[in-house]
Structures are given as structure tokens and as C-alpha cells.
Write an enzyme that holds these catalytic residues in place. Structure first.
Site, PDB file in Angstrom:
ATOM      1  N   GLU A 183       0.855  -1.367  -0.255  1.00 27.90           N
ATOM      2  CA  GLU A 183      -0.100  -0.010   0.053  1.00 27.90           C
ATOM      3  C   GLU A 183       0.930   1.219  -0.543  1.00 27.90           C
ATOM      4  O   GLU A 183       0.558   2.712   0.636  1.00 27.90           O
ATOM      5  CB  GLU A 183      -0.966  -0.468   0.523  1.00 27.90           C
ATOM      6  CG  GLU A 183      -1.676  -1.245   1.494  1.00 27.90           C
ATOM      7  CD  GLU A 183      -2.266  -1.316   2.415  1.00 27.90           C
ATOM      8  OE1 GLU A 183      -3.083  -0.890   3.177  1.00 27.90           O
ATOM      9  OE2 GLU A 183      -3.528  -1.892   2.661  1.00 27.90           O
ATOM     10  N   ASN A 224       2.364  -4.551  -2.933  1.00 31.87           N
ATOM     11  CA  ASN A 224       1.653  -4.607  -3.052  1.00 31.87           C
ATOM     12  C   ASN A 224       0.332  -3.633  -3.377  1.00 31.87           C
ATOM     13  O   ASN A 224       0.420  -2.804  -1.834  1.00 31.87           O
ATOM     14  CB  ASN A 224       0.905  -6.006  -1.917  1.00 31.87           C
ATOM     15  CG  ASN A 224      -0.780  -6.850  -1.657  1.00 31.87           C
ATOM     16  OD1 ASN A 224      -0.904  -7.363  -2.779  1.00 31.87           O
ATOM     17  ND2 ASN A 224      -1.076  -6.941  -0.354  1.00 31.87           N
ATOM     18  N   HIS A 260      -9.833  -6.143  -2.767  1.00 38.57           N
ATOM     19  CA  HIS A 260     -11.308  -5.780  -1.222  1.00 38.57           C
ATOM     20  C   HIS A 260     -12.240  -5.543  -1.685  1.00 38.57           C
ATOM     21  O   HIS A 260     -12.447  -4.493  -1.735  1.00 38.57           O
ATOM     22  CB  HIS A 260     -10.592  -5.181   0.291  1.00 38.57           C
ATOM     23  CG  HIS A 260      -9.547  -5.640   0.877  1.00 38.57           C
ATOM     24  ND1 HIS A 260      -9.522  -6.941   1.273  1.00 38.57           N
ATOM     25  CD2 HIS A 260      -7.992  -5.841   0.909  1.00 38.57           C
ATOM     26  CE1 HIS A 260      -8.206  -7.564   1.845  1.00 38.57           C
ATOM     27  NE2 HIS A 260      -7.617  -6.406   1.552  1.00 38.57           N
ATOM     28  N   GLU A 288      -5.917 -10.811  -1.731  1.00 44.77           N
ATOM     29  CA  GLU A 288      -6.661 -10.361  -0.233  1.00 44.77           C
ATOM     30  C   GLU A 288      -8.162 -10.749  -0.827  1.00 44.77           C
ATOM     31  O   GLU A 288      -8.594  -9.813  -0.680  1.00 44.77           O
ATOM     32  CB  GLU A 288      -6.007  -9.623  -0.011  1.00 44.77           C
ATOM     33  CG  GLU A 288      -4.614  -9.097   0.539  1.00 44.77           C
ATOM     34  CD  GLU A 288      -4.521  -8.021   1.548  1.00 44.77           C
ATOM     35  OE1 GLU A 288      -5.049  -7.328   1.809  1.00 44.77           O
ATOM     36  OE2 GLU A 288      -3.120  -7.649   1.753  1.00 44.77           O
ATOM     37  N   ASP A 290     -11.104 -10.463  -0.609  1.00 43.06           N
ATOM     38  CA  ASP A 290     -12.935 -11.509  -0.475  1.00 43.06           C
ATOM     39  C   ASP A 290     -14.283 -10.054  -0.864  1.00 43.06           C
ATOM     40  O   ASP A 290     -13.547  -8.568  -1.638  1.00 43.06           O
ATOM     41  CB  ASP A 290     -12.839 -10.415   1.248  1.00 43.06           C
ATOM     42  CG  ASP A 290     -12.571  -9.343   1.628  1.00 43.06           C
ATOM     43  OD1 ASP A 290     -12.116  -8.908   1.097  1.00 43.06           O
ATOM     44  OD2 ASP A 290     -11.815  -9.491   2.939  1.00 43.06           O
TER      45      ASP A 290
HETATM   46  O1  G3I Z   1      -3.762  -9.385  18.432  1.00 40.46           O
HETATM   47  C1  G3I Z   1      -4.541  -8.770  19.555  1.00 40.46           C
HETATM   48  C2  G3I Z   1      -5.694  -9.601  19.933  1.00 40.46           C
HETATM   49  O2  G3I Z   1      -4.956 -10.375  21.512  1.00 40.46           O
HETATM   50  C3  G3I Z   1      -6.518  -8.895  20.857  1.00 40.46           C
HETATM   51  O3  G3I Z   1      -7.435  -9.800  21.187  1.00 40.46           O
HETATM   52  C4  G3I Z   1      -7.711  -8.092  19.558  1.00 40.46           C
HETATM   53  C5  G3I Z   1      -9.343  -7.864  20.245  1.00 40.46           C
HETATM   54  O4  G3I Z   1      -9.329  -7.039  18.986  1.00 40.46           O
HETATM   55  O5  G3I Z   1      -6.873  -7.837  18.667  1.00 40.46           O
HETATM   56  C6  G3I Z   1      -5.431  -8.741  18.273  1.00 40.46           C
HETATM   57  O6  G3I Z   1      -4.944  -7.248  16.890  1.00 40.46           O
HETATM   58  C7  G3I Z   1      -5.734  -6.807  15.751  1.00 40.46           C
HETATM   59  C8  G3I Z   1      -5.830  -7.918  14.820  1.00 40.46           C
HETATM   60  O7  G3I Z   1      -6.236  -8.000  13.454  1.00 40.46           O
HETATM   61  C9  G3I Z   1      -6.155  -9.797  15.106  1.00 40.46           C
HETATM   62  O8  G3I Z   1      -7.855  -9.725  15.413  1.00 40.46           O
HETATM   63  C10 G3I Z   1      -5.249  -5.708  15.520  1.00 40.46           C
HETATM   64  O9  G3I Z   1      -6.209  -5.009  16.450  1.00 40.46           O
HETATM   65  C11 G3I Z   1      -6.263  -5.609  14.296  1.00 40.46           C
HETATM   66  O10 G3I Z   1      -5.460  -3.740  14.038  1.00 40.46           O
HETATM   67  C12 G3I Z   1      -5.437  -6.070  13.448  1.00 40.46           C
HETATM   68  O11 G3I Z   1      -6.834  -6.168  11.990  1.00 40.46           O
HETATM   69  C13 G3I Z   1      -5.993  -6.315  10.700  1.00 40.46           C
HETATM   70  C14 G3I Z   1      -5.693  -4.862   9.972  1.00 40.46           C
HETATM   71  O12 G3I Z   1      -4.910  -6.190   8.587  1.00 40.46           O
HETATM   72  C15 G3I Z   1      -4.771  -4.293  10.385  1.00 40.46           C
HETATM   73  O13 G3I Z   1      -3.285  -5.612  10.571  1.00 40.46           O
HETATM   74  C16 G3I Z   1      -6.255  -6.928   9.748  1.00 40.46           C
HETATM   75  O14 G3I Z   1      -7.009  -8.731  11.292  1.00 40.46           O
HETATM   76  C17 G3I Z   1      -5.972  -7.887   8.711  1.00 40.46           C
HETATM   77  O15 G3I Z   1      -7.465  -8.729   8.074  1.00 40.46           O
HETATM   78  C18 G3I Z   1      -6.066  -6.733   7.866  1.00 40.46           C
HETATM   79  O16 G3I Z   1      -5.636  -6.940   7.176  1.00 40.46           O
HETATM   80  C19 G3I Z   1      -4.645  -5.878   5.751  1.00 40.46           C
HETATM   81  C20 G3I Z   1      -3.561  -6.942   5.400  1.00 40.46           C
HETATM   82  O17 G3I Z   1      -3.098  -6.658   6.351  1.00 40.46           O
HETATM   83  C21 G3I Z   1      -3.717  -5.423   4.454  1.00 40.46           C
HETATM   84  N1  G3I Z   1      -4.437  -4.742   3.033  1.00 40.46           N
HETATM   85  C22 G3I Z   1      -5.345  -4.749   3.997  1.00 40.46           C
HETATM   86  C23 G3I Z   1      -6.194  -5.719   5.140  1.00 40.46           C
HETATM   87  C24 G3I Z   1      -7.171  -5.812   5.123  1.00 40.46           C
HETATM   88  O18 G3I Z   1      -7.173  -3.884   6.554  1.00 40.46           O
END
Ligand code: G3I
Length: 375
Positions: A183, A224, A260, A288, A290
Site C-alpha cells: 500500500e 502489493n 477487497h 487478499e 474478499d
Molecule cells: O492481537 C490483538 C488481540 O490480542 C486482541 O484480542 C484483539 C482484540 O480486538 O485485537 C488483536 O489484534 C487485531 C488483529 O487484527 C487480530 O484480530 C488488531 O487490533 C487489528 O488491527 C488487526 O487487524 C488486521 C489489519 O490488517 C491490521 O493489521 C486485520 O485482521 C487484517 O485482516 C488486516 O489485513 C489487511 C492487510 O494486512 C493489508 N491489506 C488490507 C487488509 C485489510 O485491512
């Protein structure tokens, strides 16, 4: 342009035999141990009926040789949902760590690495005969809090170099491709205003690719991006960026299109767009995918969703340089969509009870049709 062959034919045969056993064992183990619940809501354990593959086959079973059908993997699903490991093993021949290989998770404090989450996914992938796509080395999100924007450029550059080198070296030989930069473009196509651009200047993109190449000369290196699946202005800018980088000798091997998507507003001419990138001599991949629908999901919404999934798969299968289609999670039980797109959800191939949706049937149907016609 040949498609990547990250697994040997013998490896795939062994893997295919193992998958059936894995599906059965995973289901038995999960049921037998009665995995503990997680009070954290989204992290809660889910029970679901045992998964049995469709009579029509599985995605990986029907995929043409050289095309990977992957999924992002969420350790919460892996560790908490009894049906999750079986579907993962049976349906997909590639995986991407949804979060486990992000910098924040890998290096919680300077020089202290937490490889366990990523390693769990890589080890399981090896047992399942799945290729691993690495996500992601340089991003503006999920930078550890200990990395300070106030540091001088030289220190920031060194810490970024160390990060890229350490992660790629750790997974050397086990990850076939990396999202080196994720990004990096703003919506208008200029380089995104990030810590890296502000402090290191635009050269950080080329540097990251060179560091990654040095750490694992055999890994394919990708840029990406999202919002570039169709022929958008942002896609034009991405094309230009990749062309310039390669002209400068930067080792960019591939371009990932996140995908997405919204079932109501699918991108236009994904096939033509993939083709013009492929013409630069790079691989392309849908990294990615969906397809979200408005909630509550209706039969019509799921039908449109299935059509969009199918169209994206078709586009990839029609472009020889397209290495893979990876979905961003396969079950609505663990999807990021409802948490980020209010009023939307149901974006995955399987519902929250791990039942296949029309989109899964559409992909199977497309793959089977190609087998019949040899296309
Ligand atoms: O790790 C903590 C966990 O300990 C806690 O229980 C939970 C409570 O909500 O939060 C957890 O972390 C979260 C993690 O996802 C796992 O659920 C983070 O706060 C949250 O920010 C994280 O979001 C991810 C996001 O990227 C940011 O990293 C999403 O799962 C993930 O699907 C998303 O993926 C991104 C790609 O990397 C890049 N492209 C876009 C895509 C969608 O946003």
C-alpha cells in the site's frame, strides 16, 4: 512467462494424500479436545458441524497445475474453531499469514523476535503441502511502537533494513514470495505520505526490494496494493511505478492486487488490467480477495458475490502470469470486514458455521469447467 512452481510434483502428491488424513484428524482432534473458549468475543471458540468436502471436489483439487488457490490464515481460527484446520488443509494449496508476520507482531521490542505465530503457520503449511506467501515487510501500519518517528533518518533506515533482512532470512526457503512493500500509493497515485516516505524519501521502496533480494535470492518479491484491480487511475500509477522500478534495476518480480471488493461495485476489466502488468514481465497475483455484501445478506447479495468471485478467478486463470488467487480468510466467522466496513460482512467463501456458500460453488464450477475444456 511460466507460472511459479513453489512445490514439487512429488511434494504435491504426498500432500494430497496427507490432506485427507489431516482433515479427518483435525476434526477428530478438535472435537476430542473440546478446545477452550476465549471470552474475547471475536476470539471466542465456535463449534460447527464436521466439514466434508463437496462432491464436486475442492478448490486445490481442481486448481490447474501452477495456479495456487490460497487463503489468509488467522491463528484464532486455527486454534479455536474445530472445523477451521480441516477446511484449510482440504481446500487450499497456499497460505498467507493474515497478521502473524507483520512487524508489530514479529518484533515486539527491539531485537526480540516472536516467531512463534508465523512459524506455526509455516510449519502447518509444510505438513499440508501448501506454499507460503509472506505478508508484509514494509507497511505504514503495524510498525512497532518502539520505532520512533522522531529518530533521525539514518537510524530509521537502519532499523528498517534490519527488519527486512531478519524476517526474510528467518523464512528463507520457506516463503516463496513476499509482499515487500504494501500500500505505498495514495488514492491519487502519488507515493503515500508515510513515515518512510517523509523520513527516507522515495528511495525506501527500491532499498526494501534490494534488502529482501539479498536476504533470500530465491523468493519472488512483490509490491502489493488495493484499489488497483480494475483500470483505475491508481492502477495506472502503480503500473508506472513498477515500470520505473524495473527500469532502474530494482528486483520487483510481481504485483499483488489485494481485491477487497464490494459485491455491488465490482472492478472493471480485471483481466485486461492484469494483462498490462504481466506485459511488464512481472508475475501478478490476487492476494487478499474478499467480496463484502450489505447485511443482512440476501440470496441475491450472495449470488452477486459469487459472480464477482468467479470473475476474479476467471481473470487470473486467463492470464498466464497470474500465480495465485488468495482469499482474505475463508470463513465469515473470522473475517475482518464487519469490524472495518460498517453494515457489511458475509464476505468469505464459507459462512460462520463453515458451510460453503454460493461463491465457493461458483469457484469450484469455474475450475471444473476449465478442466473439462482444458482452458
Ligand atoms: O492481537 C490483538 C488481540 O490480542 C486482541 O484480542 C484483539 C482484540 O480486538 O485485537 C488483536 O489484534 C487485531 C488483529 O487484527 C487480530 O484480530 C488488531 O487490533 C487489528 O488491527 C488487526 O487487524 C488486521 C489489519 O490488517 C491490521 O493489521 C486485520 O485482521 C487484517 O485482516 C488486516 O489485513 C489487511 C492487510 O494486512 C493489508 N491489506 C488490507 C487488509 C485489510 O485491512
Amino acid at each position: 512467462m511460466t507460472r511459479p512452481r513453489p512445490l514439487t510434483a512429488a511434494g504435491l502428491l504426498v500432500a494430497a494424500a496427507l490432506v485427507v488424513a489431516t482433515v479427518l484428524l483435525a476434526g477428530m482432534a478438535a472435537v476430542g479436545t473440546g478446545r477452550a473458549g476465549d471470552p474475547g468475543g471475536a476470539g471466542a471458540a465456535r463449534s460447527a458441524p464436521a466439514y466434508t468436502p463437496s462432491a464436486a471436489g475442492t478448490l486445490r483439487g481442481l486448481a490447474p497445475a501452477g495456479t495456487l488457490i490460497g487463503t489468509a490464515v488467522d491463528p484464532r481460527g486455527l486454534n479455536l474453531d474445530p472445523a477451521y484446520p480441516g477446511v484449510l488443509a482440504a481446500e487450499f494449496n497456499a497460505v498467507t499469514a493474515e497478521n502473524a508476520m507483520k512487524w508489530r507482531n514479529l518484533e515486539p521490542s527491539p531485537g526480540v523476535y516472536a516467531w512463534a505465530g508465523g512459524d506455526q503457520i509455516v510449519d502447518l503449511a509444510r505438513r499440508n503441502g501448501q506454499a507460503v506467501y509472506g505478508h508484509t515487510l514494509v507497511w505504514h501500519n503495524d510498525v512497532p511502537d518502539w520505532v520512533s518517528p522522531d529518530w533521525p533518518a539514518q537510524r530509521l533506515r537502519e532499523v528498517l533494513r534490519r527488519h527486512v533482512t531478519a524476517v526474510v532470512a528467518h523464512y528463507r526457503g520457506r516463503v516463496w514470495a513476499w509482499d515487500v512493500v504494501n500500500e505505498v500509493l495514495a488514492e491519487d497515485g502519488s507515493l503515500r505520505d508515510t513515515l518512510w516516505l517523509r523520513k527516507l524519501g522515495p528511495g525506501y521502496v527500491a532499498d526494501a526490494f534490494r534488502w529482501a533480494r539479498q536476504a533470500d535470492p530465491d523468493a519472488r518479491l512483490f509490491v502489493n496494493e488495493y484499489g488497483t484491480e480494475g483500470r483505475t487511475a491508481k492502477a495506472d500509477a502503480l503500473l508506472d511505478l513498477v515500470r520505473r522500478l524495473r527500469a532502474d534495476g530494482v528486483p520487483v518480480d510481481g504485483v499483488g492486487f489485494q481485491g477487497h471488493l464490494d459485491a455491488e461495485r465490482p472492478p472493471e476489466d480485471v483481466r485486461g488490467n492484469l494483462r498490462r502488468f504481466a506485459a511488464l514481465g512481472v508475475r501478478v497475483a490476487v492476494t487478499e480477495l474478499d467480496v463484502r455484501v450489505r447485511l443482512p445478506a440476501t440470496a441475491e447479495g450472495l449470488r452477486r458475490q459469487a459472480a464477482v468471485y468467479r470473475e476474479v478467478l476467471r481473470a487470473c486463470l486467463d492470464v498466464a502470469a497470474c500465480a495465485s488467487v488468495t482469499v482474505w480468510g475463508f470463513t465469515d466467522a473470522r473475517s475482518w470486514i464487519p469490524g472495518y466496513h460498517q453494515g457489511y460482512g458475509a464476505a468469505c467463501l464459507f459462512d460462520a458455521d463453515f458451510r460453503p456458500k454460493p461463491a465457493h460453488a461458483a469457484l469450484l464450477d469455474e475450475l471444473a469447467a476449465r478442466r473439462r475444456t482444458g482452458g
